[in-house]
Scaffold this motif. Structure first.
Motif, PDB file in Angstrom:
ATOM      1  N   THR A  99     -36.186  57.979  -0.414  1.00 12.74           N
ATOM      2  CA  THR A  99     -34.990  57.399  -1.009  1.00 12.74           C
ATOM      3  C   THR A  99     -34.025  56.960   0.078  1.00 12.74           C
ATOM      4  OG1 THR A  99     -35.215  58.906  -2.863  1.00 12.74           O
ATOM      5  CG2 THR A  99     -33.100  57.793  -2.605  1.00 12.74           C
ATOM      6  N   PRO A 100     -33.559  55.697   0.043  1.00 15.87           N
ATOM      7  CA  PRO A 100     -32.608  55.244   1.066  1.00 15.87           C
ATOM      8  C   PRO A 100     -31.376  56.139   1.096  1.00 15.87           C
ATOM      9  CG  PRO A 100     -33.401  53.398  -0.261  1.00 15.87           C
ATOM     10  CD  PRO A 100     -33.876  54.641  -0.929  1.00 15.87           C
ATOM     11  N   ALA A 101     -30.820  56.331   2.291  1.00 15.99           N
ATOM     12  CA  ALA A 101     -29.655  57.211   2.443  1.00 15.99           C
ATOM     13  C   ALA A 101     -28.495  56.755   1.585  1.00 15.99           C
ATOM     14  CB  ALA A 101     -29.243  57.282   3.915  1.00 15.99           C
ATOM     15  N   GLU A 102     -28.299  55.408   1.463  1.00 18.26           N
ATOM     16  CA  GLU A 102     -27.150  54.895   0.729  1.00 18.26           C
ATOM     17  C   GLU A 102     -27.241  55.181  -0.763  1.00 18.26           C
ATOM     18  OE1 GLU A 102     -28.756  53.419   3.028  1.00 18.26           O
ATOM     19  OE2 GLU A 102     -27.285  52.985   4.595  1.00 18.26           O
ATOM     20  N   SER A 103     -28.446  55.499  -1.263  1.00 18.06           N
ATOM     21  CA  SER A 103     -28.591  55.754  -2.696  1.00 18.06           C
ATOM     22  C   SER A 103     -28.293  57.204  -3.044  1.00 18.06           C
ATOM     23  CB  SER A 103     -30.012  55.396  -3.148  1.00 18.06           C
ATOM     24  OG  SER A 103     -30.966  56.255  -2.549  1.00 18.06           O
ATOM     25  N   PRO A 128     -22.969  60.882  -0.546  1.00 19.12           N
ATOM     26  CA  PRO A 128     -22.691  61.290   0.839  1.00 19.12           C
ATOM     27  C   PRO A 128     -22.318  62.763   0.909  1.00 19.12           C
ATOM     28  CG  PRO A 128     -20.861  60.034  -0.042  1.00 19.12           C
ATOM     29  CD  PRO A 128     -21.958  59.946  -1.061  1.00 19.12           C
ATOM     30  N   THR A 129     -22.685  63.408   1.967  1.00 19.12           N
ATOM     31  CA  THR A 129     -22.347  64.802   2.200  1.00 19.12           C
ATOM     32  C   THR A 129     -21.068  64.885   3.024  1.00 19.12           C
ATOM     33  OG1 THR A 129     -23.596  64.905   4.266  1.00 19.12           O
ATOM     34  CG2 THR A 129     -24.805  65.347   2.214  1.00 19.12           C
ATOM     35  N   PRO A 130     -20.447  66.071   3.091  1.00 20.94           N
ATOM     36  CA  PRO A 130     -19.292  66.225   3.987  1.00 20.94           C
ATOM     37  C   PRO A 130     -19.617  65.852   5.429  1.00 20.94           C
ATOM     38  CG  PRO A 130     -19.392  68.060   2.466  1.00 20.94           C
ATOM     39  CD  PRO A 130     -20.642  67.271   2.253  1.00 20.94           C
ATOM     40  N   ALA A 131     -20.840  66.116   5.855  1.00 20.84           N
ATOM     41  CA  ALA A 131     -21.236  65.745   7.217  1.00 20.84           C
ATOM     42  C   ALA A 131     -21.232  64.234   7.395  1.00 20.84           C
ATOM     43  CB  ALA A 131     -22.623  66.311   7.533  1.00 20.84           C
ATOM     44  N   ASP A 132     -21.657  63.484   6.362  1.00 22.23           N
ATOM     45  CA  ASP A 132     -21.615  62.017   6.430  1.00 22.23           C
ATOM     46  C   ASP A 132     -20.172  61.534   6.585  1.00 22.23           C
ATOM     47  OD1 ASP A 132     -24.395  61.595   6.105  1.00 22.23           O
ATOM     48  OD2 ASP A 132     -24.200  61.825   3.923  1.00 22.23           O
ATOM     49  N   ALA A 133     -19.268  62.146   5.822  1.00 21.63           N
ATOM     50  CA  ALA A 133     -17.861  61.753   5.894  1.00 21.63           C
ATOM     51  C   ALA A 133     -17.278  62.042   7.273  1.00 21.63           C
ATOM     52  CB  ALA A 133     -17.060  62.485   4.816  1.00 21.63           C
ATOM     53  N   LEU A 134     -17.590  63.213   7.817  1.00 18.49           N
ATOM     54  CA  LEU A 134     -17.083  63.554   9.150  1.00 18.49           C
ATOM     55  C   LEU A 134     -17.647  62.625  10.205  1.00 18.49           C
ATOM     56  CD1 LEU A 134     -17.216  67.450   8.977  1.00 18.49           C
ATOM     57  CD2 LEU A 134     -15.157  66.026   9.176  1.00 18.49           C
ATOM     58  N   ARG A 135     -18.931  62.298  10.086  1.00 20.97           N
ATOM     59  CA  ARG A 135     -19.519  61.365  11.059  1.00 20.97           C
ATOM     60  C   ARG A 135     -18.844  60.007  10.974  1.00 20.97           C
ATOM     61  NH1 ARG A 135     -24.565  64.171  10.184  1.00 20.97           N
ATOM     62  NH2 ARG A 135     -24.978  62.927   8.327  1.00 20.97           N
ATOM     63  N   PHE A 136     -18.533  59.567   9.763  1.00 29.64           N
ATOM     64  CA  PHE A 136     -17.852  58.283   9.615  1.00 29.64           C
ATOM     65  C   PHE A 136     -16.478  58.328  10.278  1.00 29.64           C
ATOM     66  CE2 PHE A 136     -15.335  54.997   7.693  1.00 29.64           C
ATOM     67  CZ  PHE A 136     -16.215  53.959   7.440  1.00 29.64           C
ATOM     68  N   ALA A 140     -12.130  45.734   6.004  1.00 30.72           N
ATOM     69  CA  ALA A 140     -12.824  45.430   4.756  1.00 30.72           C
ATOM     70  C   ALA A 140     -13.708  46.594   4.323  1.00 30.72           C
ATOM     71  CB  ALA A 140     -13.667  44.169   4.923  1.00 30.72           C
ATOM     72  N   ALA A 141     -14.242  47.341   5.299  1.00 24.09           N
ATOM     73  CA  ALA A 141     -15.147  48.450   4.974  1.00 24.09           C
ATOM     74  C   ALA A 141     -14.425  49.598   4.296  1.00 24.09           C
ATOM     75  CB  ALA A 141     -15.841  48.939   6.243  1.00 24.09           C
ATOM     76  N   VAL A 142     -13.154  49.806   4.620  1.00 21.28           N
ATOM     77  CA  VAL A 142     -12.453  50.983   4.102  1.00 21.28           C
ATOM     78  C   VAL A 142     -11.319  50.635   3.138  1.00 21.28           C
ATOM     79  CG1 VAL A 142     -12.994  52.268   6.203  1.00 21.28           C
ATOM     80  CG2 VAL A 142     -10.799  51.076   6.033  1.00 21.28           C
ATOM     81  N   ALA A 143     -10.933  49.390   3.055  1.00 18.32           N
ATOM     82  CA  ALA A 143      -9.802  49.010   2.204  1.00 18.32           C
ATOM     83  C   ALA A 143     -10.071  49.370   0.750  1.00 18.32           C
ATOM     84  CB  ALA A 143      -9.525  47.512   2.327  1.00 18.32           C
ATOM     85  N   GLY A 144      -9.118  50.045   0.125  1.00 20.37           N
ATOM     86  CA  GLY A 144      -9.203  50.362  -1.287  1.00 20.37           C
ATOM     87  C   GLY A 144     -10.210  51.424  -1.658  1.00 20.37           C
ATOM     88  N   THR A 145     -10.738  52.156  -0.670  1.00 18.04           N
ATOM     89  CA  THR A 145     -11.794  53.128  -0.974  1.00 18.04           C
ATOM     90  C   THR A 145     -11.269  54.484  -1.426  1.00 18.04           C
ATOM     91  OG1 THR A 145     -11.901  53.802   1.357  1.00 18.04           O
ATOM     92  CG2 THR A 145     -13.415  52.063   0.642  1.00 18.04           C
ATOM     93  N   VAL A 146     -10.047  54.829  -1.042  1.00 19.87           N
ATOM     94  CA  VAL A 146      -9.516  56.169  -1.319  1.00 19.87           C
ATOM     95  C   VAL A 146      -8.649  56.136  -2.582  1.00 19.87           C
ATOM     96  CG1 VAL A 146      -8.128  58.074  -0.428  1.00 19.87           C
ATOM     97  CG2 VAL A 146      -9.539  56.719   1.141  1.00 19.87           C
ATOM     98  N   TRP A 190     -22.584  53.306   5.832  1.00 21.54           N
ATOM     99  CA  TRP A 190     -21.382  52.472   5.770  1.00 21.54           C
ATOM    100  C   TRP A 190     -21.036  52.109   4.328  1.00 21.54           C
ATOM    101  CZ3 TRP A 190     -17.967  50.967   9.500  1.00 21.54           C
ATOM    102  CH2 TRP A 190     -18.324  51.268  10.817  1.00 21.54           C
ATOM    103  N   ASP A 191     -21.573  52.824   3.374  1.00 22.33           N
ATOM    104  CA  ASP A 191     -21.287  52.502   1.978  1.00 22.33           C
ATOM    105  C   ASP A 191     -19.882  52.960   1.607  1.00 22.33           C
ATOM    106  OD1 ASP A 191     -21.856  55.391   0.446  1.00 22.33           O
ATOM    107  OD2 ASP A 191     -22.994  55.081   2.294  1.00 22.33           O
ATOM    108  N   GLN A 192     -19.420  52.523   0.453  1.00 23.15           N
ATOM    109  CA  GLN A 192     -18.050  52.775   0.037  1.00 23.15           C
ATOM    110  C   GLN A 192     -17.756  54.263  -0.132  1.00 23.15           C
ATOM    111  OE1 GLN A 192     -16.685  51.504  -3.966  1.00 23.15           O
ATOM    112  NE2 GLN A 192     -15.082  50.369  -2.895  1.00 23.15           N
ATOM    113  N   ALA A 193     -18.700  55.007  -0.698  1.00 23.59           N
ATOM    114  CA  ALA A 193     -18.475  56.433  -0.918  1.00 23.59           C
ATOM    115  C   ALA A 193     -18.312  57.173   0.412  1.00 23.59           C
ATOM    116  CB  ALA A 193     -19.628  57.030  -1.719  1.00 23.59           C
TER     117      ALA A 193
END
Length: 270
Positions: free
Chosen positions: A4-8, A11-19, A182-188, A34-37
């Motif tokens: 399964t692709p990672a983007e599907s 995201p885990t807390p580790a993904d968020a911290l890495r971002f 553009a990647a982060v605008a409006g995501t939160v 780099w997905d919205q979530a």
């Protein structure tokens, strides 16, 4: 084996911290998603990246004081560390935003000016006075002892990154279809952004109570510094939205530098 692709996957807390650390610092962290979530989680974790940057700045300032370097050298070092740990991207964004705003041109032309690799006179002047003000404020704080200087470095860095969390809230559009903005605008979500800001202010106040001899007064001072930094960044954000139609990576840099410097000045004026 899971194909399964990672983007599907959520995201885990580790993904968020890495971002957060991969986009806001030069620390060797690979951003795998780099997905919205993931961007949402990453921008909510932005103050944590700021805390690490601030602690590094405070640590270097403290070491130089212990070695007899004096408050001015400690101040210069504490101002240099955040720039080094971001490859100067926030300062570059501040300079580009100053050039775009100072040009007085329509949004499309101003955005084109901001995207150019060179820095114009507005950017140079803004950078010069911003760095001078940072060093001057930190000097005053370190002159009163390592604890005040260290507290200021940490509060400024956390406040600066929290301003990015607020700027990523829903309803704030991107000015361009590409780039970090553009990647982060409006995501939160707005409620999550406000809760994050309230938590940052509370933690800054708690640090002020612990690391200053005045206790409650120190808590109030540090909390007000964070509120002032976030408030000034909000004013800058609103002006940029009117002028450019939204946010860009450069605008994010300008917000971070504006918020951090404001917090430093408020702390130095105590």
């Amino acid at each position: 084996m899971n194909d399964t692709p990672a983007e599907s996957r959520p995201p885990t807390p580790a993904d968020a911290l890495r971002f957060a650390f991969g986009t806001l610092t030069v620390l060797p962290v690979r951003v795998g998603r780099w997905d919205q979530a993931t961007a949402r989680g990453g921008m909510l974790c932005a103050p944590l990246a700021g805390l690490v940057v601030g602690l590094c700045a405070a640590a270097l300032g403290g070491v130089l004081l212990l070695l007899g370097g004096g408050p001015l050298l400690a101040a210069v070092a504490s101002a240099a560390v955040p720039a080094a740990l971001t490859r100067g991207l926030h300062l570059d964004g501040l300079a580009d935003t100053a050039d775009g705003l100072g040009s007085g041109k329509p949004a499309e032309d101003a955005l084109r000016i901001m995207k150019q690799s060179d820095i114009g006179p507005f950017g140079v002047i803004t950078l010069l006075f911003t760095l001078l003000a940072q060093v001057a404020a930190l000097y005053e704080l370190y002159a009163d002892g390592w604890a005040r200087g260290a507290l200021a470095a940490a509060v400024a860095a956390v406040t600066a990154r929290c301003a990015l969390t607020l700027a990523s809230r829903a309803g704030v559009p991107a000015a361009r279809p590409e780039g970090l903005g553009a990647a982060v605008a409006g995501t939160v979500p707005v409620r999550a952004a406000l809760l994050c800001a309230a938590l940052v202010v509370a933690l800054c106040a708690a640090a002020g109570a612990v690391f200053t001899p005045s206790g409650a007064s120190g808590a109030l001072h540090a909390g007000l510094a964070a509120v002032a930094g976030l408030g000034l960044a909000e004013l800058v954000l609103r002006h940029c939205r009117r002028r450019f139609g939204g946010v860009t990576g450069d605008v994010f840099g300008a917000l971070a530098e504006s918020a951090g410097l404001t917090a430093l000045i408020v702390l130095a004026l105590g």
